[in-house]
Structure formats: structure tokens, C-alpha cells
Motif scaffolding. Structure first.
Motif, PDB file in Angstrom:
ATOM      1  N   ALA A  66       2.810  -5.178   2.402  1.00 30.27           N
ATOM      2  CA  ALA A  66       1.867  -6.022   3.154  1.00 30.27           C
ATOM      3  C   ALA A  66       2.160  -7.504   2.896  1.00 30.27           C
ATOM      4  CB  ALA A  66       0.429  -5.688   2.772  1.00 30.27           C
ATOM      5  N   TYR A  71       0.892  -1.161   0.000  1.00 28.35           N
ATOM      6  CA  TYR A  71       0.000   0.000   0.000  1.00 28.35           C
ATOM      7  C   TYR A  71       0.928   1.208   0.000  1.00 28.35           C
ATOM      8  CZ  TYR A  71      -3.462  -3.433   1.555  1.00 28.35           C
ATOM      9  OH  TYR A  71      -4.285  -4.532   1.673  1.00 28.35           O
ATOM     10  N   THR A  82       4.095   0.974   2.109  1.00 26.13           N
ATOM     11  CA  THR A  82       3.959  -0.059   3.148  1.00 26.13           C
ATOM     12  C   THR A  82       3.818  -1.441   2.526  1.00 26.13           C
ATOM     13  OG1 THR A  82       2.715   1.545   4.457  1.00 26.13           O
ATOM     14  CG2 THR A  82       2.646  -0.742   5.197  1.00 26.13           C
ATOM     15  N   GLY A  87      -1.305  -6.856  11.484  1.00 24.42           N
ATOM     16  CA  GLY A  87      -0.460  -6.139  10.530  1.00 24.42           C
ATOM     17  C   GLY A  87       0.471  -7.018   9.714  1.00 24.42           C
ATOM     18  N   CYS A  88       0.413  -8.348   9.885  1.00 23.46           N
ATOM     19  CA  CYS A  88       1.357  -9.233   9.174  1.00 23.46           C
ATOM     20  C   CYS A  88       0.899  -9.531   7.744  1.00 23.46           C
ATOM     21  CB  CYS A  88       1.565 -10.532   9.945  1.00 23.46           C
ATOM     22  SG  CYS A  88       0.133 -11.614   9.933  1.00 23.46           S
ATOM     23  N   GLY A  89      -0.319  -9.109   7.371  1.00 19.45           N
ATOM     24  CA  GLY A  89      -0.754  -9.283   5.983  1.00 19.45           C
ATOM     25  C   GLY A  89      -1.890 -10.274   5.782  1.00 19.45           C
ATOM     26  N   LYS A  90      -2.493 -10.746   6.860  1.00 17.58           N
ATOM     27  CA  LYS A  90      -3.542 -11.767   6.755  1.00 17.58           C
ATOM     28  C   LYS A  90      -4.718 -11.296   5.890  1.00 17.58           C
ATOM     29  CE  LYS A  90      -4.280 -12.013  11.229  1.00 17.58           C
ATOM     30  NZ  LYS A  90      -3.348 -10.947  11.675  1.00 17.58           N
ATOM     31  N   SER A  91      -5.241 -10.121   6.213  1.00 18.90           N
ATOM     32  CA  SER A  91      -6.412  -9.625   5.471  1.00 18.90           C
ATOM     33  C   SER A  91      -6.055  -9.354   4.021  1.00 18.90           C
ATOM     34  CB  SER A  91      -6.940  -8.329   6.099  1.00 18.90           C
ATOM     35  OG  SER A  91      -7.452  -8.601   7.370  1.00 18.90           O
ATOM     36  N   THR A  92      -4.876  -8.821   3.797  1.00 16.29           N
ATOM     37  CA  THR A  92      -4.442  -8.547   2.418  1.00 16.29           C
ATOM     38  C   THR A  92      -4.370  -9.844   1.619  1.00 16.29           C
ATOM     39  OG1 THR A  92      -3.198  -6.617   3.184  1.00 16.29           O
ATOM     40  CG2 THR A  92      -2.608  -7.510   1.021  1.00 16.29           C
TER      41      THR A  92
HETATM   42  P1  ADP Z   1      -3.554  -8.171   9.163  1.00 15.12           P
HETATM   43  O1  ADP Z   1      -4.814  -8.597   8.538  1.00 15.12           O
HETATM   44  O2  ADP Z   1      -2.611  -9.279   9.466  1.00 15.12           O
HETATM   45  O3  ADP Z   1      -3.754  -7.277  10.351  1.00 15.12           O
HETATM   46  P2  ADP Z   1      -3.308  -6.400   6.892  1.00 15.12           P
HETATM   47  O4  ADP Z   1      -3.293  -7.204   5.663  1.00 15.12           O
HETATM   48  O5  ADP Z   1      -4.575  -5.726   7.308  1.00 15.12           O
HETATM   49  O6  ADP Z   1      -2.736  -7.299   8.080  1.00 15.12           O
HETATM   50  O7  ADP Z   1      -2.192  -5.275   6.790  1.00 15.12           O
HETATM   51  C1  ADP Z   1      -0.837  -5.539   6.382  1.00 15.12           C
HETATM   52  C2  ADP Z   1      -0.079  -4.226   6.349  1.00 15.12           C
HETATM   53  O8  ADP Z   1      -0.624  -3.405   5.344  1.00 15.12           O
HETATM   54  C3  ADP Z   1      -0.159  -3.406   7.643  1.00 15.12           C
HETATM   55  O9  ADP Z   1       1.064  -2.721   7.782  1.00 15.12           O
HETATM   56  C4  ADP Z   1      -1.301  -2.447   7.365  1.00 15.12           C
HETATM   57  O10 ADP Z   1      -1.177  -1.284   8.145  1.00 15.12           O
HETATM   58  C5  ADP Z   1      -1.134  -2.172   5.906  1.00 15.12           C
HETATM   59  N1  ADP Z   1      -2.419  -1.877   5.233  1.00 15.12           N
HETATM   60  C6  ADP Z   1      -3.468  -2.714   5.120  1.00 15.12           C
HETATM   61  N2  ADP Z   1      -4.468  -2.148   4.417  1.00 15.12           N
HETATM   62  C7  ADP Z   1      -4.007  -0.920   4.070  1.00 15.12           C
HETATM   63  C8  ADP Z   1      -4.570   0.152   3.317  1.00 15.12           C
HETATM   64  N3  ADP Z   1      -5.796   0.075   2.786  1.00 15.12           N
HETATM   65  N4  ADP Z   1      -3.820   1.258   3.155  1.00 15.12           N
HETATM   66  C9  ADP Z   1      -2.588   1.344   3.684  1.00 15.12           C
HETATM   67  N5  ADP Z   1      -1.991   0.367   4.391  1.00 15.12           N
HETATM   68  C10 ADP Z   1      -2.692  -0.755   4.580  1.00 15.12           C
END
Ligand code: ADP
Ligand code: ADP
Length: 228
Positions: A18, A13, A16, A39-44
Motif C-alpha cells: 500500500a 496488507y 498487497t 487504491g494508491c495508498g491515501k487512506s493507509t
Molecule cells: P486509497 O485510499 O488511495 O484508495 P488505500 O490506502 O485504501 O488506498 O489502499 C491501498 C492499497 O491497499 C489498495 O491496493 C487496497 O486494496 C489495499 N488495502 C487497503 N486496506 C486494506 C486492507 N485492510 N486489507 C487488504 N488490503 C488493503
């Protein structure tokens, strides 16, 4: 061959990072927990696998299709027909009753109102909330709302269900009950589940755990310490 297979997924992102090159495979009917700290990238990863988000590099194969490069329209159709999604909260439409919420994916798929309602009631019954058919989410407990959301996520009989902390808003006992019911029904249907969680108790229900750390699969494979 696996049902769903990602290779070398990279996603940032802006500045950053992910995901830094993630490989993952989901077998037919398999329940895989994706774990790791916030913040490790699970949702991404989940969003890339579900075709909601396009990775910067790498491939996502679903059966014989490369979905990473397909059009938004093609991926939207895939999500409607083959995939289900389930999130932590805010997923039921507040103006609609439970039955209307669960019927929604079927109506979008071209079903008649009458047939969609009949099948919606069946699915509400599978999760023990048929009596809430004509109740709106605002008048339900958290567990009841999530059971309705689970019913809606499965009503189209998806091949893969993507679930992001699906019990995270519930107390521990209710969360485990809802998850156990979800898994029983998924097993019967042969639905694979990609379950994102940071909770070891929840991950322990999975067939297999993929542990992420800083956007990569933890090579020790220890994660939360479950599975083989
Ligand atoms: P998790 O699900 O493990 O908490 P995410 O996939 O949500 O992890 O996030 C991985 C990284 O990407 C984190 O550093 C988060 O802050 C960043 N991040 C996630 N979504 C966004 C976004 N829409 N814009 C900017 N940074 C993002
Ligand atoms: P989760 O860990 O379940 O993804 P988050 O609170 O990290 O929950 O993310 C919720 C939403 O906010 C997601 O859509 C995610 O993409 C977005 N998000 C996460 N981190 C950031 C960030 N640093 N900047 C902008 N959006 C973010």
C-alpha cells in the motif's frame, strides 16, 4: 520544524503493498491535500500519520515524539488530545442527538455533562446547525450530519485534523460549502489539516498537494495540478 513528519513509510496488507516509502511533512496550521487514484495508498498513509495503523517500516514524528513505535495506549491518548479525525460517513452515533455526539469527545476527556453540552452547542453554532442540537442523525440531511461530524472533529481543538474524503458523500455544492466552513474555522484555530481526496475541486482549496501513485509520492508533483 514541521508539526508532523513521516519518513520512508512502508506498509503492506499481506502481499498487497500500500505504501512503498513515503515522505511527507505537515507544517503548523497547514492544509495539505493527499491526492491520487483509488487504491494508491491515501487512506493507509492517513491512518499511519494519525497513529491508527502501524507502518511496517519508516518513522512518524509528531513534534518531539516518534509515534510509530509508541504503545497503542499512548497513540490512543494522542488521538484523543491532539488529533481529530473526520471520515466520509457513518461517524455520528445514531442513538445520540447532535449535541450528545459533539459532546462525546469532551465527556471522554473528563468534562462534566453540563460543560460538555455548553461547548458542543457553541461548536454546532459555528457550523450553523445549533437548531439541530436535540435531533438525531437519522432525521438530518447529509449536509447537516456532516456539519455535526465536522463540529465533533474539532470540539477538542486538535492540532491536526485528519480528514478522509470528508465531503465525498455530499453533492458538490454542499461538499464545497462544508469544506469552506471547516477550513475557515481550522485557520482561526491554527489547526493543520491532512485532507485525503481524489477530487481536484476539493484539493484546490489546500495550501499544498502531495500526489500519491502506487504507494509512492508522484515525483512529477503534478498530481491534480494545483498549488506551487
Ligand atoms: P486509497 O485510499 O488511495 O484508495 P488505500 O490506502 O485504501 O488506498 O489502499 C491501498 C492499497 O491497499 C489498495 O491496493 C487496497 O486494496 C489495499 N488495502 C487497503 N486496506 C486494506 C486492507 N485492510 N486489507 C487488504 N488490503 C488493503
Ligand atoms: P478508501 O479508499 O476511502 O480507503 P476503501 O473502500 O478503499 O475506501 O476502504 C474502506 C475500508 O476497507 C478501509 O478500512 C480499508 O482499509 C479497507 N480495504 C480497502 N481495500 C481492501 C482490500 N483489498 N481488502 C480488505 N480491506 C480493504
Amino acid at each position: 520544524t514541521p508539526l508532523l513528519q513521516a519518513h520512508g513509510l512502508v506498509k503492506s496488507y499481506g502481499q498487497t503493498p500500500a505504501l512503498r516509502g513515503v515522505d511527507i511533512e505537515i507544517g503548523e496550521g497547514e492544509l495539505v491535500a493527499v491526492t491520487g487514484p483509488s487504491g494508491c495508498g491515501k487512506s493507509t498513509l492517513l491512518h499511519c500519520l494519525a497513529g491508527i495503523l502501524r507502518a511496517d517500516a519508516g518513522s512518524v514524528r509528531y513534534r518531539d515524539r516518534e509515534i510509530g513505535t509508541e504503545s497503542e495506549a499512548a497513540r490512543a491518548k494522542l488521538r484523543r488530545t491532539e488529533f481529530g479525525v473526520l471520515f466520509q460517513f457513518g461517524q455520528l452515533v445514531p442513538e445520540l442527538t447532535a449535541a450528545e455526539n459533539v459532546a462525546l469527545p469532551l465527556l471522554l476527556g473528563g468534562w462534566t455533562r453540563r460543560e460538555a453540552r455548553r461547548v458542543a452547542l457553541l461548536w454546532l453554532g459555528r457550523f450553523g446547525v445549533e437548531e439541530l442540537a436535540d435531533v438525531r442523525p437519522g432525521a438530518m440531511s447529509g449536509g447537516q450530519q456532516q456539519r455535526c461530524a465536522v463540529a465533533r472533529s474539532l470540539v477538542s481543538e486538535p492540532r491536526v485534523l485528519f480528514a478522509d474524503e470528508p465531503t465525498g458523500a455530499l453533492d458538490v455544492l454542499t461538499g464545497e460549502q462544508v469544506l469552506t466552513e471547516l477550513m475557515q474555522v481550522a485557520r482561526l484555530q491554527g489547526t493543520a489539516i491532512v485532507l485525503v481526496t481524489h477530487d481536484a475541486r476539493i484539493a484546490a482549496y489546500a495550501d499544498r498537494e502531495v500526489a500519491l501513485r502506487d504507494g509512492a509520492v508522484d515525483p512529477t508533483g503534478l498530481g491534480l495540478g494545483i498549488g506551487s
